[in-house]
Design a protein around this motif. Structure first.
Motif, PDB file in Angstrom:
ATOM      1  N   PRO A 221       0.922  -1.291   0.014  1.00  0.00           N
ATOM      2  CA  PRO A 221       0.022  -0.103   0.157  1.00  0.00           C
ATOM      3  C   PRO A 221       0.800   1.295  -0.086  1.00  0.00           C
ATOM      4  O   PRO A 221       2.021   1.377   0.432  1.00  0.00           O
ATOM      5  CB  PRO A 221      -1.006  -0.035   1.107  1.00  0.00           C
ATOM      6  N   ASP A 225      -2.450   4.410   3.424  1.00  0.00           N
ATOM      7  CA  ASP A 225      -3.497   3.457   2.798  1.00  0.00           C
ATOM      8  C   ASP A 225      -3.386   2.000   3.426  1.00  0.00           C
ATOM      9  O   ASP A 225      -3.914   1.031   3.016  1.00  0.00           O
ATOM     10  CB  ASP A 225      -3.490   3.196   1.282  1.00  0.00           C
ATOM     11  N   LYS A 228      -6.696  -0.016   4.534  1.00  0.00           N
ATOM     12  CA  LYS A 228      -7.537   0.085   3.498  1.00  0.00           C
ATOM     13  C   LYS A 228      -8.182  -1.306   3.083  1.00  0.00           C
ATOM     14  O   LYS A 228      -7.120  -2.266   2.987  1.00  0.00           O
ATOM     15  CB  LYS A 228      -7.275   1.011   2.291  1.00  0.00           C
ATOM     16  N   GLN A 246     -13.899   0.448  -1.928  1.00  0.00           N
ATOM     17  CA  GLN A 246     -12.972   0.491  -1.226  1.00  0.00           C
ATOM     18  C   GLN A 246     -13.638   1.146   0.275  1.00  0.00           C
ATOM     19  O   GLN A 246     -14.447   1.883   0.301  1.00  0.00           O
ATOM     20  CB  GLN A 246     -11.649   1.456  -1.438  1.00  0.00           C
ATOM     21  N   GLY A 248     -12.332   2.322   4.441  1.00  0.00           N
ATOM     22  CA  GLY A 248     -11.187   2.850   5.460  1.00  0.00           C
ATOM     23  C   GLY A 248     -10.674   1.586   6.075  1.00  0.00           C
ATOM     24  O   GLY A 248      -9.350   1.719   6.664  1.00  0.00           O
ATOM     25  N   ASN A 284      -1.198   0.109  -5.375  1.00  0.00           N
ATOM     26  CA  ASN A 284      -2.323   0.706  -5.772  1.00  0.00           C
ATOM     27  C   ASN A 284      -3.037   0.484  -7.220  1.00  0.00           C
ATOM     28  O   ASN A 284      -3.572   1.364  -7.866  1.00  0.00           O
ATOM     29  CB  ASN A 284      -2.318   2.031  -5.676  1.00  0.00           C
TER      30      ASN A 284
END
Length: 460
Positions: A221, A225, A228, A246, A248, A284
């Motif tokens: 990540p 992030d 996530k 997505q 949190g 990502n």
């Protein structure tokens, strides 16, 4: 009648010999001195045994397991969220949102505790009742065993014990070598020995609407992030997906709070649509099977740009070499994607390799590229899922509706193949449509008939 014959009869059966008036005829009266066998007691034992079998079922025990697992997960997530809330500025609006999430989690935990208390009380009553019935049946069977003058039951018991000891001896002699040992220099985990769990078990916000899908965390990540979670459901014919959702944190995913949707395409199916339920997130980027193509798609979550790299032209796609077992096939699973400590892999099959599994390392550049490739002797249609750990490919197969088995491994460092692994995964639903290993927490992320689960890998 000879004297020796008379002696034998007297030993076996008590006889009397009344003489006739003339003393010429010998009449024998047969009298059985044994008591009458109490058939009614045996029937009572059989009836009680059937009642016990019908009362104590695997479904009821599974219900208790689910409640305990759910409670453990909710408490752990609550602790994490409380720590996060303590770090937040109370004047920030996000602190209020986090507090609301914690309130919802506490309410859910209380509900689980209440259900667990009710279930436990029912089981305690059931246990006491069953124990009394078992004790009564045991006493009755001890009494009935007195009628076994030929000691048939005792001999049968001895035979069963000898058989068990013989089988144990055979297993010890045929004991297989341990699974492949991963040198500590490669990632320091040791060898995989078992799978524990599930640790997480829940429906998504979509309930049972979409039985095919995938979920997990980014294996690499971006800063900020790390917590996530992503979720993709195949919303069109259990084959195609066109957006990534997505959350949190894990708790917000489980509660369906505050999702962010990123669209790959406007609808299904069209160019760049996700095909099949096997995909991973790394750096990502979402890696998946491009729509109706023998290509790997790389979707940039930030820019929404799509780059591709083609597999060999004879690679299976569009349902040519899907995962399968004797009962069914997992549609459009020609390509499986996996992450481990070393990066991203694509697992597929080709006609030139006779439909056997091939592993290719995916370079996560832009556009992506295929790097080193390994060919195996494992036929892809005999497999239900694969995952990678420390450069070792593991394959699973369907055993029954309750059990999946890790039975195969291929070490990309030594090229060693093993077909004799016997590590079971306890399933909560019949089919596993997606399975992937996260090197950050050493968990297996599973999508199973609309449920999302995690399992812990145990290393020696």
């Amino acid at each position: 009648m000879s004297q020796s014959n008379i002696f034998i009869f007297l030993i076996l059966i008590p006889l009397t010999f009344p003489q006739s008036a003339k003393g010429k005829d010998c009449v024998c009266d047969l009298k059985n001195s044994d008591p009458v066998f109490p058939m009614n007691k045996l029937k009572k034992v059989e009836t009680n045994a059937l009642q016990c079998t019908g009362t104590i079922t695997s479904e009821k025990m599974t219900e208790l397991d689910r409640l305990v697992l759910g409670l453990q997960q909710r408490i752990k997530q609550l602790e994490d969220n409380v720590v996060m809330l303590e770090k937040e500025d109370n004047r920030n609006i996000y602190g209020a949102v986090s507090l609301r999430i914690i309130e919802l989690e506490i309410a859910e935990i209380q509900d689980l505790v209440d259900k667990l208390n009710r279930t436990t009380k029912n089981y305690q009553h059931l246990s006491l009742q069953t124990a009394a019935q078992l004790e009564d049946m045991k006493d009755t069977m001890v009494e009935l065993e007195k009628f076994d003058n030929m000691l048939v039951i005792k001999k049968d018991r001895d035979n069963q014990r000898i058989k068990r000891e013989l089988e144990q001896c055979k297993e010890e002699i045929k004991a297989t070598a341990p699974p492949p040992t991963v040198p500590p220099a490669r990632c320091g985990l040791g060898r995989l020995v078992s799978v524990a769990g599930p640790r997480t078990y829940s429906l998504t916000v979509y309930s049972t609407s979409y039985p095919y899908g995938a979920w997990g965390r980014d294996a690499k990540p971006a800063p900020g992030d790390e917590n996530k979670y992503w979720l993709v459901v195949l919303s069109s014919s259990n084959v195609y997906g066109h957006f990534v959702r997505q959350y949190g944190t894990l708790s917000t995913l489980l509660l369906g709070i505050g999702p962010t949707d990123t669209y790959i395409s406007s609808s299904n199916p069209t160019t760049n649509t996700i095909q099949g339920s096997n995909m991973v997130m790394y750096g990502n980027m979402l890696y998946y099977n491009c729509y109706y193509a023998y290509s790997v798609c790389q979707f940039n979550m930030a820019t929404r740009a799509v780059s591709t790299v083609a597999l060999p032209k004879d690679a299976g796609y569009n349902n040519k070499f899907p995962f399968a077992h004797l009962g069914t096939t997992y549609s459009y699973t020609d390509m499986d994607f996996a992450t481990d400590e070393f990066g991203v892999y694509v697992i597929y099959a080709t006609t030139s390799n006779f439909g056997n599994v091939i592993i290719s390392k995916v370079e996560t550049s832009n556009p992506p590229a295929l790097n080193q490739t390994w060919s195996t002797s494992l036929h892809k249609r005999t497999v239900t899922n694969t995952f990678m750990v420390c450069g070792v490919l593991y394959a699973t197969r369907y055993v029954d509706k309750d059990t999946e088995e890790i039975f195969y491994s291929y070490d990309t460092k030594t090229n060693e193949e093993r077909y004799d692994l016997k590590m079971n995964i306890k399933k909560m639903q019949t089919n596993i449509e997606f399975l992937n290993y996260d090197p950050r927490d050493h968990l297996l992320y599973v999508y199973s008939d609309a449920y999302i689960l995690t399992y812990e890998l145990i290393f020696q």
